[in-house]
Design a protein around this motif. Structure first.
Motif, PDB file in Angstrom:
ATOM      1  N   ILE A  80      -3.046   0.624  -4.007  1.00 50.83           N
ATOM      2  CA  ILE A  80      -2.330  -0.646  -4.009  1.00 50.83           C
ATOM      3  C   ILE A  80      -1.292  -0.603  -5.121  1.00 50.83           C
ATOM      4  O   ILE A  80      -1.585  -0.195  -6.245  1.00 50.83           O
ATOM      5  N   ASP A  81      -0.086  -0.999  -4.789  1.00 53.41           N
ATOM      6  CA  ASP A  81       1.019  -0.953  -5.750  1.00 53.41           C
ATOM      7  C   ASP A  81       1.238  -2.329  -6.347  1.00 53.41           C
ATOM      8  O   ASP A  81       1.648  -3.257  -5.667  1.00 53.41           O
ATOM      9  N   ASP A 131     -10.126   0.353  -4.273  1.00 57.95           N
ATOM     10  CA  ASP A 131     -10.610   1.628  -4.788  1.00 57.95           C
ATOM     11  C   ASP A 131      -9.602   2.263  -5.725  1.00 57.95           C
ATOM     12  O   ASP A 131      -9.971   2.899  -6.703  1.00 57.95           O
ATOM     13  N   ALA A 132      -8.322   2.157  -5.397  1.00 61.76           N
ATOM     14  CA  ALA A 132      -7.282   2.799  -6.216  1.00 61.76           C
ATOM     15  C   ALA A 132      -6.095   1.849  -6.340  1.00 61.76           C
ATOM     16  O   ALA A 132      -5.712   1.175  -5.389  1.00 61.76           O
ATOM     17  N   VAL A 133      -5.530   1.822  -7.544  1.00 57.41           N
ATOM     18  CA  VAL A 133      -4.379   0.965  -7.803  1.00 57.41           C
ATOM     19  C   VAL A 133      -3.387   1.731  -8.676  1.00 57.41           C
ATOM     20  O   VAL A 133      -3.786   2.542  -9.508  1.00 57.41           O
ATOM     21  N   ILE A 134      -2.118   1.492  -8.436  1.00 61.07           N
ATOM     22  CA  ILE A 134      -1.089   2.055  -9.301  1.00 61.07           C
ATOM     23  C   ILE A 134      -1.084   1.209 -10.573  1.00 61.07           C
ATOM     24  O   ILE A 134      -0.825   0.010 -10.528  1.00 61.07           O
ATOM     25  N   ALA A 135      -1.403   1.860 -11.704  1.00 61.90           N
ATOM     26  CA  ALA A 135      -1.541   1.147 -12.969  1.00 61.90           C
ATOM     27  C   ALA A 135      -0.295   1.227 -13.835  1.00 61.90           C
ATOM     28  O   ALA A 135      -0.210   0.568 -14.853  1.00 61.90           O
ATOM     29  N   LEU A 160       0.845  -1.190   0.000  1.00 64.17           N
ATOM     30  CA  LEU A 160       0.000   0.000   0.000  1.00 64.17           C
ATOM     31  C   LEU A 160       0.882   1.242   0.000  1.00 64.17           C
ATOM     32  O   LEU A 160       1.789   1.368   0.813  1.00 64.17           O
ATOM     33  N   MET A 161       0.601   2.171  -0.916  1.00 60.74           N
ATOM     34  CA  MET A 161       1.404   3.387  -1.049  1.00 60.74           C
ATOM     35  C   MET A 161       0.523   4.622  -0.884  1.00 60.74           C
ATOM     36  O   MET A 161      -0.638   4.617  -1.285  1.00 60.74           O
ATOM     37  N   VAL A 162       1.109   5.678  -0.305  1.00 59.72           N
ATOM     38  CA  VAL A 162       0.433   6.967  -0.217  1.00 59.72           C
ATOM     39  C   VAL A 162       0.827   7.758  -1.459  1.00 59.72           C
ATOM     40  O   VAL A 162       2.019   7.912  -1.745  1.00 59.72           O
TER      41      VAL A 162
END
Length: 87
Positions: A44-45, A76-80, A24-26
């Motif tokens: 999420i990375d 909800d959010a992912v590093i794409a 998990l990244m900020v």
């Protein structure tokens, strides 16, 4: 998708099952010049980004679940992707 900068990571000993073993990244949204333009969020990375990296953030649950490969995950959010450079 949004452009963002990774500013840190999250350490959590208790997570929802779909987040187990996930990094998990900020991240903070930025504009094309790299200037912050939004509130920090947790993503999420999946691509091994690190602090200081510019990344593409996907905030659509279904697409995020496709990238992670977990059709029932609570994402909800992912590093794409990781951005090589800004012009």
């Amino acid at each position: 998708m949004k452009l963002a900068k990774v500013v840190g990571n999250v350490v959590s000993t208790i997570k929802t099952p779909s987040h187990q073993n996930k990094k998990l990244m900020v991240v903070i949204p930025v504009d094309a010049q790299g200037k912050e333009c939004g509130d920090a969020m947790i993503a999420i990375d999946h691509f091994h980004a690190g602090a200081g990296d510019y990344v593409l953030i996907l905030e659509e649950g279904g697409s995020a679940r496709d990238i992670i490969g977990d059709p029932s995950g609570a994402f909800d959010a992912v590093i794409a992707g990781i951005v090589d450079r800004l012009h």
